[in-house]
Write an enzyme that holds these catalytic residues in place. Structure first.
Site, short mmCIF file in Angstrom:
data_model
loop_
_atom_site.label_atom_id
_atom_site.label_comp_id
_atom_site.label_asym_id
_atom_site.label_seq_id
_atom_site.Cartn_x
_atom_site.Cartn_y
_atom_site.Cartn_z
N GLU A 151 -1.86 -2.94 -7.79
CA GLU A 151 -2.98 -3.16 -7.02
C GLU A 151 -3.38 -2.11 -6.52
O GLU A 151 -2.80 -0.92 -6.69
CB GLU A 151 -2.40 -4.27 -5.85
CG GLU A 151 -1.62 -3.90 -4.97
CD GLU A 151 -2.08 -2.83 -3.72
OE1 GLU A 151 -3.46 -3.17 -3.44
OE2 GLU A 151 -1.68 -1.98 -3.36
N SER B 97 0.80 -1.23 -0.04
CA SER B 97 0.08 -0.12 -0.02
C SER B 97 0.92 1.15 -0.13
O SER B 97 1.82 1.29 -0.92
CB SER B 97 -1.00 0.03 1.24
OG SER B 97 -1.97 1.00 1.04
N HIS C 152 -4.75 -5.45 -0.85
CA HIS C 152 -5.72 -5.32 -0.10
C HIS C 152 -6.59 -6.29 -0.08
O HIS C 152 -8.09 -5.95 -0.20
CB HIS C 152 -6.28 -4.07 0.15
CG HIS C 152 -5.39 -2.88 0.18
ND1 HIS C 152 -4.58 -2.31 -0.95
CD2 HIS C 152 -5.38 -1.91 1.17
CE1 HIS C 152 -3.96 -1.39 -0.56
NE2 HIS C 152 -4.20 -0.94 0.76
#
Length: 312
Positions: free
Chosen positions: A218, A117, A282
């Site tokens: 992602e 992230s 995630h």
């Protein structure tokens, strides 16, 4: 601070021993959690946990001040007793540190670094200025203490312990079928992470290098039109020149059928393999990927193979 990119072969961190000292740092956002429970979880795996000061601090949306978070990062790498570094959570905060990091110090003390992230910014910076293999993998509170499915911990452990070597496939759970978007086979350096963060670093000294690379992407909470905008940004910035393949991870809230037309439109003209649905990011399970590592992507066979060891 001026930094010089490193262009030699990537340095491999040492494999994590069976009884390891694990550093917990928070380069991004804060999170209230039970420290004793975290220590028990780590101890049950045969390891010890060292919690750095910023983990227990809150400064708005940041886990401690920039000075505290930066010192924790430096101290965790420099400490000879630490075998691996795992991040508390994502959120936001790592880009604020990039131009203050002592990359020479980190390059002298390479060790496994794990996160995803917002931590994408650090992965990209470490690849450019320290050039070592790092791990896009689960974080402590977001994943490992959240009872993620077994492959989450297993994939991390096998990579860090050196149980996956050159020539091995990174196994993807059969319960989550992969989708070939564009056929083909390509070898290259695996890089990438969170798509929003990748784009946020463009036109900075820490932007992604996709020449000769397999791009992994992602994201979370991004509607389809914003994913389109992010990919278009990369295309218009000329960053797809030299790109060899694409591995698409989880886009929470967007399944592969909804993404497929956009992926074909963006990457089809490049004539490169594209494989989608890889459970990393995630999601649950959240599989670990070794970044800055040479891999072979076969989209038709739906496989990802290591073309080098990832630890020594």
């Amino acid at each position: 601070m001026k930094h010089t990119p490193v262009v030699d072969a990537a340095t491999l961190p040492r494999r994590v021993p069976t009884e390891a000292n694990i550093a917990l740092i928070a380069p991004a956002g804060p999170k209230d959690f039970d420290v004793k429970a975290a220590e028990r979880w780590v101890n049950s795996r045969g390891h010890t946990l060292k919690v750095y000061p910023g983990v227990l601090q809150h400064q708005g949306y940041l886990a401690g001040s920039d000075d505290v978070r930066l010192k924790d990062l430096h101290d965790a790498f420099a400490d000879p007793e630490i075998d691996a570094i795992i991040c508390l959570r994502g959120g936001y905060g790592t880009p604020r540190l990039l131009d203050r990091i002592d990359y020479d110090l980190i390059g002298r003390h390479v060790k496994p670094f794990i996160g995803y992230s917002d931590l994408t910014a650090l992965h990209l910076a470490f690849a450019r200025y320290c050039n070592f293999v790092s791990f896009h993998g689960p974080m402590l509170t977001s994943d490992l203490l959240a009872n993620r499915q077994a492959p989450t911990e297993d994939s991390l452990r096998r990579l860090l312990r050196g149980q996956l070597r050159k020539g091995d496939l990174l196994v993807h759970p059969v319960a989550h079928p992969l989708t070939c978007i564009e056929h083909g086979v390509a070898s290259g350096r695996l890089t990438g992470g969170n798509l929003s963060m990748i784009c946020a670093t463009l036109a900075t000294a820490y932007e992604i290098d996709l020449d000769g690379a397999i791009l992994f992407i992602e994201d979370v909470g991004e509607p389809l039109y914003r994913v389109d905008r992010l990919l278009t940004h990369l295309r218009l910035a000329g960053r797809f020149k030299g790109l060899r393949g694409v591995l698409v991870g989880d886009f929470a809230g967007l399944d592969v059928p909804r993404l497929t037309p956009l992926l074909k439109e963006v990457f089809g003209p490049l004539g490169i393999p594209v494989l989608a649905g890889w459970r990393s990011g995630h999601c649950d399970p959240n599989l670990t990927l070794p970044l800055n590592t040479q891999v072979r992507l076969d989209a038709g066979q739906k496989t990802l193979m290591l073309e080098q060891d990832v630890v020594r």
